[in-house]
Scaffold this motif. Structure first.
Motif, PDB file in Angstrom:
ATOM      1  N   ILE A  40     107.358  50.226 -22.894  1.00 45.78           N
ATOM      2  CA  ILE A  40     107.135  48.786 -22.910  1.00 45.78           C
ATOM      3  C   ILE A  40     105.849  48.534 -22.130  1.00 45.78           C
ATOM      4  N   ILE A  41     104.964  47.722 -22.699  1.00 49.27           N
ATOM      5  CA  ILE A  41     103.769  47.306 -21.970  1.00 49.27           C
ATOM      6  C   ILE A  41     103.618  45.801 -22.111  1.00 49.27           C
ATOM      7  N   ARG A  42     102.902  45.201 -21.204  1.00 50.57           N
ATOM      8  CA  ARG A  42     102.530  43.792 -21.333  1.00 50.57           C
ATOM      9  C   ARG A  42     101.391  43.704 -22.343  1.00 50.57           C
ATOM     10  N   THR A  43     101.271  42.605 -23.036  1.00 45.80           N
ATOM     11  CA  THR A  43     100.193  42.465 -24.005  1.00 45.80           C
ATOM     12  C   THR A  43      98.837  42.457 -23.320  1.00 45.80           C
ATOM     13  N   ASP A  44      98.783  42.026 -22.049  1.00 45.04           N
ATOM     14  CA  ASP A  44      97.518  42.066 -21.308  1.00 45.04           C
ATOM     15  C   ASP A  44      97.376  43.344 -20.486  1.00 45.04           C
ATOM     16  N   GLU A  45      98.321  44.262 -20.664  1.00 45.27           N
ATOM     17  CA  GLU A  45      98.347  45.570 -20.006  1.00 45.27           C
ATOM     18  C   GLU A  45      98.534  45.512 -18.488  1.00 45.27           C
ATOM     19  N   SER A  46      98.972  44.367 -17.961  1.00 40.68           N
ATOM     20  CA  SER A  46      99.295  44.286 -16.542  1.00 40.68           C
ATOM     21  C   SER A  46     100.650  44.963 -16.317  1.00 40.68           C
ATOM     22  N   PRO A  47     100.946  45.349 -15.075  1.00 34.91           N
ATOM     23  CA  PRO A  47     102.199  46.072 -14.814  1.00 34.91           C
ATOM     24  C   PRO A  47     103.442  45.215 -15.081  1.00 34.91           C
ATOM     25  N   LEU A  48     104.503  45.885 -15.472  1.00 35.94           N
ATOM     26  CA  LEU A  48     105.791  45.208 -15.636  1.00 35.94           C
ATOM     27  C   LEU A  48     106.348  44.875 -14.262  1.00 35.94           C
ATOM     28  N   THR A  49     107.055  43.772 -14.186  1.00 39.82           N
ATOM     29  CA  THR A  49     107.716  43.387 -12.939  1.00 39.82           C
ATOM     30  C   THR A  49     109.226  43.337 -13.174  1.00 39.82           C
ATOM     31  N   THR A  50     109.966  43.358 -12.091  1.00 42.62           N
ATOM     32  CA  THR A  50     111.419  43.270 -12.183  1.00 42.62           C
ATOM     33  C   THR A  50     111.829  41.954 -12.842  1.00 42.62           C
ATOM     34  N   LEU A  51     111.176  40.878 -12.468  1.00 41.35           N
ATOM     35  CA  LEU A  51     111.511  39.569 -13.035  1.00 41.35           C
ATOM     36  C   LEU A  51     111.231  39.541 -14.543  1.00 41.35           C
ATOM     37  N   ARG A  52     110.113  40.112 -14.971  1.00 41.65           N
ATOM     38  CA  ARG A  52     109.787  40.139 -16.393  1.00 41.65           C
ATOM     39  C   ARG A  52     110.805  40.997 -17.152  1.00 41.65           C
ATOM     40  N   CYS A  53     111.204  42.136 -16.578  1.00 46.39           N
ATOM     41  CA  CYS A  53     112.189  42.990 -17.244  1.00 46.39           C
ATOM     42  C   CYS A  53     113.562  42.325 -17.288  1.00 46.39           C
ATOM     43  N   PHE A  54     113.894  41.556 -16.258  1.00 44.95           N
ATOM     44  CA  PHE A  54     115.156  40.803 -16.280  1.00 44.95           C
ATOM     45  C   PHE A  54     115.098  39.747 -17.389  1.00 44.95           C
ATOM     46  N   ALA A  55     113.973  39.053 -17.490  1.00 48.53           N
ATOM     47  CA  ALA A  55     113.814  38.058 -18.557  1.00 48.53           C
ATOM     48  C   ALA A  55     113.865  38.740 -19.924  1.00 48.53           C
ATOM     49  N   ARG A  56     113.335  39.948 -20.024  1.00 50.64           N
ATOM     50  CA  ARG A  56     113.379  40.696 -21.290  1.00 50.64           C
ATOM     51  C   ARG A  56     114.826  41.040 -21.636  1.00 50.64           C
ATOM     52  N   TRP A  57     115.609  41.425 -20.618  1.00 48.11           N
ATOM     53  CA  TRP A  57     117.032  41.704 -20.850  1.00 48.11           C
ATOM     54  C   TRP A  57     117.746  40.435 -21.324  1.00 48.11           C
ATOM     55  N   LEU A  58     117.448  39.289 -20.704  1.00 50.90           N
ATOM     56  CA  LEU A  58     118.024  38.025 -21.178  1.00 50.90           C
ATOM     57  C   LEU A  58     117.588  37.756 -22.624  1.00 50.90           C
ATOM     58  N   GLY A  59     116.364  38.164 -22.942  1.00 49.36           N
ATOM     59  CA  GLY A  59     115.866  38.030 -24.309  1.00 49.36           C
ATOM     60  C   GLY A  59     116.679  38.843 -25.305  1.00 49.36           C
ATOM     61  N   TYR A  60     117.251  39.975 -24.846  1.00 47.01           N
ATOM     62  CA  TYR A  60     118.138  40.754 -25.712  1.00 47.01           C
ATOM     63  C   TYR A  60     119.314  39.889 -26.168  1.00 47.01           C
ATOM     64  N   ILE A  61     119.851  39.117 -25.234  1.00 42.32           N
ATOM     65  CA  ILE A  61     120.996  38.257 -25.559  1.00 42.32           C
ATOM     66  C   ILE A  61     120.583  37.214 -26.588  1.00 42.32           C
ATOM     67  N   VAL A  62     119.421  36.594 -26.368  1.00 37.32           N
ATOM     68  CA  VAL A  62     118.918  35.602 -27.310  1.00 37.32           C
ATOM     69  C   VAL A  62     118.659  36.248 -28.673  1.00 37.32           C
ATOM     70  N   ALA A  63     118.129  37.470 -28.674  1.00 36.85           N
ATOM     71  CA  ALA A  63     117.795  38.157 -29.925  1.00 36.85           C
ATOM     72  C   ALA A  63     119.027  38.548 -30.726  1.00 36.85           C
ATOM     73  N   ILE A  64     120.141  38.777 -30.050  1.00 36.20           N
ATOM     74  CA  ILE A  64     121.340  39.216 -30.769  1.00 36.20           C
ATOM     75  C   ILE A  64     122.163  38.041 -31.294  1.00 36.20           C
ATOM     76  N   ILE A  65     121.955  36.850 -30.738  1.00 32.77           N
ATOM     77  CA  ILE A  65     122.761  35.687 -31.141  1.00 32.77           C
ATOM     78  C   ILE A  65     122.666  35.408 -32.639  1.00 32.77           C
ATOM     79  N   PRO A  66     121.463  35.358 -33.225  1.00 29.47           N
ATOM     80  CA  PRO A  66     121.425  35.085 -34.672  1.00 29.47           C
ATOM     81  C   PRO A  66     121.668  36.353 -35.500  1.00 29.47           C
ATOM     82  N   LEU A  67     122.835  36.964 -35.320  1.00 33.36           N
ATOM     83  CA  LEU A  67     123.241  38.162 -36.058  1.00 33.36           C
ATOM     84  C   LEU A  67     122.284  39.339 -35.867  1.00 33.36           C
ATOM     85  N   GLY A  68     121.671  39.410 -34.700  1.00 34.12           N
ATOM     86  CA  GLY A  68     120.763  40.514 -34.395  1.00 34.12           C
ATOM     87  C   GLY A  68     119.390  40.399 -35.036  1.00 34.12           C
TER      88      GLY A  68
END
Length: 173
Positions: free
Chosen positions: A100-128
């Protein structure tokens, strides 16, 4: 009367290739199936660890609600901490040679990865479908990638045997 003559615009001198600033190497987006295989490897690994922890907690007579909570927290911690600690990779992504990389190539942060995990939930809601869109977008980005401005790219060459094995994990269950 003198009329101003039309002077041609000065020609732009050709750029000296040696003086040109090198553009960063283009990352190759990881496709849907290799990403799905990496995710399934992560899921299998996490599932085994969670079962072992659940057995230990049940033997220790920990209430099942607390054991379930701890098991769920383990999954969240895995998908949040691993990419930050391991240069954008989980164990499944390491097996697939992707990160996983940022589109601007800056380092990943814990907060961004947590938000990405929350994004998994959003992504699976409409039947994946939030995951499936990665198969059809230009940079192979899923909904969770768009939410947090990330991409999943190849970071190393994957052998001709390893890539199909990772993909097979995605389609085998």
């Amino acid at each position: 009367m003198d009329t101003p003559s039309a002077t041609p615009a000065p020609a732009v001198p050709p750029r000296d290739p040696a003086s040109a600033i090198a553009a960063p190497a283009e990352f190759v987006p990881a496709g849907f199936w290799i990403r799905a295989g990496a995710y399934m490897i992560d899921g299998l690994l996490l599932g085994i660890v969670q079962v072992v922890i659940m057995i230990v907690l049940m033997l220790a007579k920990v209430p099942s609600s607390l054991a379930n909570l701890l098991s769920s927290l383990l999954g969240i911690v895995y998908f949040v901490v691993m990419p930050v600690a391991c240069a954008g990779q989980t164990v499944g992504k390491m097996a697939a040679g992707i990160a996983i990389i940022r589109t601007d190539e800056s380092p990943l942060t814990t907060l961004r990865c947590f938000a990405r995990w929350l994004g998994y939930i959003v992504a699976i809601i409409p039947l994946g479908l939030g995951f499936v869109i990665a198969a059809f977008t230009k940079h192979k980005r899923g909904l969770h990638d768009y939410i947090v401005d990330t991409r999943v790219v190849y970071i190393q060459e994957v052998s001709t045997l390893r890539q199909p094995l990772v993909i097979l994990v995605a389609v085998a269950p």
